[in-house]
Design an enzyme around this catalytic site. Sequence first.
Site: not given
Length: 428
Positions: A219, A242
């Site tokens: 993430d 991410h």
Amino acid sequence: MLGMHRLALTLALLASTVSAWNTFVVPHTDGKDDTPPLAAALATGNYSANATILFAKGVKYNIFTPIKFPVFNNVEVRIEGNLSYPSDIATIQGIVGTSGFPGAWFTFSGGNNVTLRGSQDPQWGWVDGHGQAWWDAVQQTNRPHGWAFSKITNGVIRDMKLWKPIAWNFATSGSKNIHAFNNKIVAVSSTGSFPFNTDGFSAGGTDMLFENNHIQNGDDCLTVGSGAKNIVFKNSYCRGGHGLSIGSLGKGGSVADVQNVFDGTPPVDVKRASVMNCVLQKDALYAARFKSWTGGNGLARNVTWKNIAFENVMFPVPRPNSTSTNNTHVQDFLFENFVGTINDKPGYVEGSCVSDPCWYAVPGATGKEVAILDLYPNTATNIVVKHVLATTETWSPVRVMCNASTITSDVGFKCWNGLYIPTKAGLL
């Protein structure tokens, strides 16, 4: 004679200072939970100020229940031994589901001059979350946050090493003047399952410097939340997640406020912050982005992403997600010196995709875009993308997506759905 008196006084003061410092070595019993004896020592109040709390090198501690530290003043928590969460999913879920769970497995309640220090020994100082079992089971119910370094003024997080954390790692909500450096987070699956929500650092305070950190996760490497101001993130390595994110902001219609985030070289303007020399490598979804909830309110401003090298990234500069007039507004965003390769390989699906289409799909995108500015009128001011050098993995021409009807200034490239063509603002 007077000099000797002063020397004696100085030595006496030094001796009193040294004697006033307490060290508590956390005891360990094989097969037992090591949290209760630590909690009992903390409850005496003897280690709330001028103290070291030491998890000793060579010891494998069982942290089978959460630790909640009291308010500290001049305290160092030193992780020189290895710490382990319970390996059983149901045990943790039962604890997290109770009303008394503090929110994180390790919670700092506040204080001044607080240090969380790991070890530079490659074999010791690891915190094992046993996250692999959670990822394999795609289990997302009652997951704990890792480390809540909350309400700390003048704090340090250094040399920490986290191995396969269950989910979210470090959060600094409500803290001020924090320096986090030389930390390592390894949330990498060995089976092909995906490590959902293993965010690296969640910056939620003011005046924070994150540098020289190594993060492999699934993430955000860094996420900057509402209320954060003067955040610097630089000289770090992010892989597999991410990228670097502002938000999500404005959930449930709330009013968001993020100011002065700089990712890059130290800014001249002290009101601006930066992420610098941050390498996003191998199958990352984003390089740097802003994300907000539809219907949110507020303002994110003075954000600079600078000197970002990326490899095999799907969306280097993705859309700010301003999709309605009530969305959080963005102002003075600069994306500068982005260099790398775009993952446009046909058929590639990023690991967090669990739907069709994927949650990150952009209608009309070709997968070859270096920048996507999907804006709504009157929600964005002074967004500039400059000094970008990108190629695609397939060697196809690099493209952009941008709605010219939503902008009033030069964004650094020709604003259209077409080839990437730098403009004056993008070349200066």
